[in-house]
Motif scaffolding. Structure first.
Motif, PDB file in Angstrom:
ATOM      1  N   LEU A  19      -6.453   0.827   7.174  1.00 28.67           N
ATOM      2  CA  LEU A  19      -7.310   0.094   6.241  1.00 28.67           C
ATOM      3  C   LEU A  19      -6.939  -1.391   6.217  1.00 28.67           C
ATOM      4  O   LEU A  19      -7.807  -2.261   6.272  1.00 28.67           O
ATOM      5  CB  LEU A  19      -7.196   0.683   4.836  1.00 28.67           C
ATOM      6  N   MET A  20      -5.650  -1.689   6.144  1.00 23.73           N
ATOM      7  CA  MET A  20      -5.184  -3.075   6.081  1.00 23.73           C
ATOM      8  C   MET A  20      -5.529  -3.839   7.361  1.00 23.73           C
ATOM      9  O   MET A  20      -5.758  -5.042   7.325  1.00 23.73           O
ATOM     10  CB  MET A  20      -3.676  -3.137   5.839  1.00 23.73           C
ATOM     11  N   PHE A  26      -5.231  -8.837   3.610  1.00 23.67           N
ATOM     12  CA  PHE A  26      -3.932  -8.210   3.807  1.00 23.67           C
ATOM     13  C   PHE A  26      -3.661  -8.016   5.283  1.00 23.67           C
ATOM     14  O   PHE A  26      -4.579  -7.930   6.087  1.00 23.67           O
ATOM     15  CB  PHE A  26      -3.886  -6.845   3.103  1.00 23.67           C
ATOM     16  N   SER A  27      -2.406  -7.914   5.600  1.00 23.07           N
ATOM     17  CA  SER A  27      -1.994  -7.593   6.969  1.00 23.07           C
ATOM     18  C   SER A  27      -1.301  -6.247   6.953  1.00 23.07           C
ATOM     19  O   SER A  27      -0.541  -5.951   6.029  1.00 23.07           O
ATOM     20  CB  SER A  27      -1.009  -8.644   7.492  1.00 23.07           C
ATOM     21  N   PRO A  28      -1.539  -5.439   7.957  1.00 23.19           N
ATOM     22  CA  PRO A  28      -0.858  -4.143   7.983  1.00 23.19           C
ATOM     23  C   PRO A  28       0.645  -4.329   8.149  1.00 23.19           C
ATOM     24  O   PRO A  28       1.095  -5.153   8.940  1.00 23.19           O
ATOM     25  CB  PRO A  28      -1.470  -3.435   9.185  1.00 23.19           C
ATOM     26  N   LEU A  32       5.816  -1.814   4.178  1.00 27.89           N
ATOM     27  CA  LEU A  32       5.304  -2.139   2.843  1.00 27.89           C
ATOM     28  C   LEU A  32       4.335  -1.073   2.339  1.00 27.89           C
ATOM     29  O   LEU A  32       4.399  -0.669   1.169  1.00 27.89           O
ATOM     30  CB  LEU A  32       4.613  -3.499   2.852  1.00 27.89           C
ATOM     31  N   GLN A  33       3.425  -0.623   3.203  1.00 31.32           N
ATOM     32  CA  GLN A  33       2.480   0.395   2.783  1.00 31.32           C
ATOM     33  C   GLN A  33       3.217   1.696   2.430  1.00 31.32           C
ATOM     34  O   GLN A  33       2.915   2.338   1.425  1.00 31.32           O
ATOM     35  CB  GLN A  33       1.422   0.651   3.865  1.00 31.32           C
ATOM     36  N   HIS A  34       4.211   2.066   3.224  1.00 30.57           N
ATOM     37  CA  HIS A  34       5.025   3.251   2.956  1.00 30.57           C
ATOM     38  C   HIS A  34       5.712   3.129   1.593  1.00 30.57           C
ATOM     39  O   HIS A  34       5.679   4.068   0.782  1.00 30.57           O
ATOM     40  CB  HIS A  34       6.053   3.416   4.085  1.00 30.57           C
TER      41      HIS A  34
END
Length: 147
Positions: A19-20, A26-28, A32-34
């Motif tokens: 998604l990012m 936003f950047s993947p 951070l997502q985890h």
């Protein structure tokens, strides 16, 4: 439809990273997502993540964060990361996720569901409008807090 568990963290992370990758804001960043997803899964008072699965994997998710609105005089939901894997879009899974969130909000007496969707994504905006969401006179503003 079911509530995600900590065992789902790797699959959820992959969905959010994807998604990012398509976002202008936003950047993947897998780490951070985890970490963000783990913060929700580890403390149910912060929010919930609901998922839809097929026989082999998670194919969609929605992330809810709980907060309080003084304007509404009660608890409200910030809905983020409504994601259906590209191979499974157009089959009703997104609507199933949103319907589940609305029913959850009713059952738990939440007063409002607010969401953020990409300004440039007419497809996302049309999807949410079709599912009963309206534009607000409020506009999101943000400030990134640097250490």
């Amino acid at each position: 439809m079911e509530t995600a568990t900590i065992e789902d963290l790797p699959a959820l992370t992959e969905l959010v990273v994807d998604l990012m990758a398509g976002s202008d804001d936003f950047s993947p960043d897998r780490e951070l997502q985890h970490r963000g997803l783990a913060l929700i899964l580890e403390q149910p008072s912060r929010g919930r993540i609901f998922v839809v699965r097929n026989e082999t994997k998670i194919i969609g998710m929605v992330n809810l964060l709980f907060t309080i609105s003084t304007a509404m005089g009660g608890f409200v939901i910030l809905m983020e990361d409504v994601i259906v894997h590209p191979d499974h879009r157009g089959q009703g899974y997104g609507s199933m996720l949103v319907d589940h969130v609305i029913e959850f909000a009713r059952q738990k007496d939440f007063k409002r569901i607010t969401l953020l969707t990409d300004k440039i994504s007419a497809e996302s905006q049309n999807f949410f409008r079709k599912n009963g969401f309206e534009y607000s006179n409020m506009i999101p503003m943000r400030r990134i807090v640097e250490p």
